[in-house]
Write an enzyme that holds these catalytic residues in place. Structure first.
Site, mmCIF file in Angstrom:
data_model
loop_
_atom_site.group_PDB
_atom_site.id
_atom_site.type_symbol
_atom_site.label_atom_id
_atom_site.label_comp_id
_atom_site.label_asym_id
_atom_site.label_seq_id
_atom_site.Cartn_x
_atom_site.Cartn_y
_atom_site.Cartn_z
ATOM 1 C CG ASP A 129 -5.844 -7.105 -5.193
ATOM 2 O OD1 ASP A 129 -6.268 -8.125 -5.095
ATOM 3 O OD2 ASP A 129 -5.206 -6.349 -4.474
ATOM 4 C CG HIS A 167 -1.936 -1.122 1.346
ATOM 5 N ND1 HIS A 167 -1.719 -2.118 2.433
ATOM 6 C CD2 HIS A 167 -2.872 -1.448 0.767
ATOM 7 C CE1 HIS A 167 -2.586 -2.882 2.352
ATOM 8 N NE2 HIS A 167 -3.449 -2.360 1.281
#
Lengths: 283, 283
Positions: B152, B38
């Site tokens: 992802d 992140h």
């Protein structure tokens, strides 16, 4: 001088420039062939505080079913341009189909409650096309406010729901139906009517008005029964009824009790090959 | 000092104020429990020109199936806040579920091609929840650019398609996978793994790397056959394979020829109750 813009990115640039200048941007989405109903939307955008108004003119293929009137839908860009100019529109956004759909869409916006009934029953892909193209128009014009017509009451309710559910930072204004002097709701599709059909189609607004009067003055009291009265009048006038429904004006879902107030009567009915819609609220 | 914002309308105001000041707004959507993956997205947002970066932290209920891990998904807001601060995020957008979903959603954004395969097969409502919440986050943060992780890969491809199809005026940046020293792709869900599962889960990255090396140095040549090799290694490590697929990295659709290049290997595999995903591109 109304500026004509064809590409999404040019419209985005225009809108961002307006905002940089501190202006409030208004959008009036249309399929063109403008009539006084559309023009009232432009006027409403100004009246509601839009300093810069874009009118989109786009006959959106994804909201027409395979057997519907996409090909013959009336178009008259030059006339539309003059009307937009007269009503002080700053921009006409007039994309080609390829500007809006450079590739086959695989990502759709779909409302799954309000869109199921009424026109959604006979036009199963219609509202998916509407919510998707309106999302595209919102992301192209980046408006602060957008004006829709109450004539398409179900569409307006769906767009409001879409804005709520997807957090668009856009104020949705719904502008009243504009009618011809004899009561027929203005629609680009009225052009399809023969003189005889045009006369018989007055039954739409007349039967709605009679229902409203009967309920408001207490002659009759049951809104659900009133739907049958309207249906009979439409059939008697030679119309082929698609639906006549009594709805909660907030949720646009069918009322469950015949005595519920307020109520919105909404109907769709065809004369010849022309399908018309109309609606009226009873307080 | 990182500002914390909870409501959609406050975030819209913040973003519009940044733009009025001429700043480029970047959005990093996360579900919190931040790790170096992140944080690399925040750094990427800055590196790609965002002057004002908002990190959203929201465990989105609509992308979890009824038997998935919404309730036990790890959360640690205070730790997340410190990390955002350290990486120079200007805003953390941390809505409650009620801020994002004050009413039941009836209007969804749904991608219908890329979302069908891979994770979409075993998680049928997942990507509808993702595209809908990302639309909401886009309309709340109004970013000029948004950064997603390649971990992802299917999600990133779907978001790119959504932006294309719906005309969001947002540049989508996909940032490389960040891995632990031993190769495990960083994921908030790694926390679920026991020490033994954690060790066996190294098979994900190892088998992908071995496939990549075999194809790139020519030891083996058939990408489709390589999927079987990976599958066998995962099974031998005690993993329960959901899928191993060779994809066109552009379309994210399965390659039809084993010799097609470039190819993206993508897989999902569970150890115990923990389902992990990983992917690797072969040029």
């Amino acid at each position: 001088m109304t500026q004509i813009i064809h590409s999404v990115s040019d419209l985005q640039k225009w809108s961002m420039e307006q905002k940089r200048q501190g202006k409030t941007v208004g959008l009036v989405p249309t399929m063109g062939f403008l009539h006084e109903g559309h023009l009232s939307l432009i006027d409403t955008a100004h009246a509601q505080g839009a300093d810069a108004v874009a009118v989109s003119i786009f006959v959106n293929p994804t909201q027409f079913g395979p057997n519907e009137d996409f090909d013959r839908y009336p178009r008259d860009f030059e006339h539309d341009r003059i009307l937009c100019e007269q009503h002080g529109a700053d921009v006409i956004f007039a994309p080609e189909v390829n500007d809006m759909y450079p590739a086959a869409v695989t990502c759709w916006v779909q409302e799954e409650e309000i869109s199921k009934g009424l026109c959604g029953k006979t036009r199963p892909i219609h509202f998916r096309g509407v919510t998707t193209v309106v999302t595209k128009l919102f992301n192209a014009a980046l408006p602060d406010l957008a004006v829709f017509g109450q004539k398409d009451a179900q569409q307006a309710a769906i767009i409001k729901r879409m804005v709520r559910d997807l957090n668009f930072p856009i104020r949705i204004i719904v502008s009243p139906i504009v009618r011809e002097a004899d009561g027929l709701a203005m629609s680009s599709r009225n052009k399809y009517l023969s003189a005889d059909e045009r006369q018989r189609a007055l039954t739409l607004s007349r039967s709605l008005r009679e229902a409203k009067e009967a309920l408001e003055n207490g002659t009759r009291t049951d809104a659900l029964a009133e739907c049958d009265v309207i249906r009979q009048k439409l059939t008697a006038s030679g119309g082929v009824v698609d639906y006549v429904e009594a709805l909660d004006p907030e949720t646009m879902l069918p009322v469950t009790s015949g005595s519920q107030r307020p109520v919105l009567f909404a109907l769709a009915c065809a004369y010849g090959t022309t399908r018309l819609i109309d609606n009226m609220k009873v307080d």
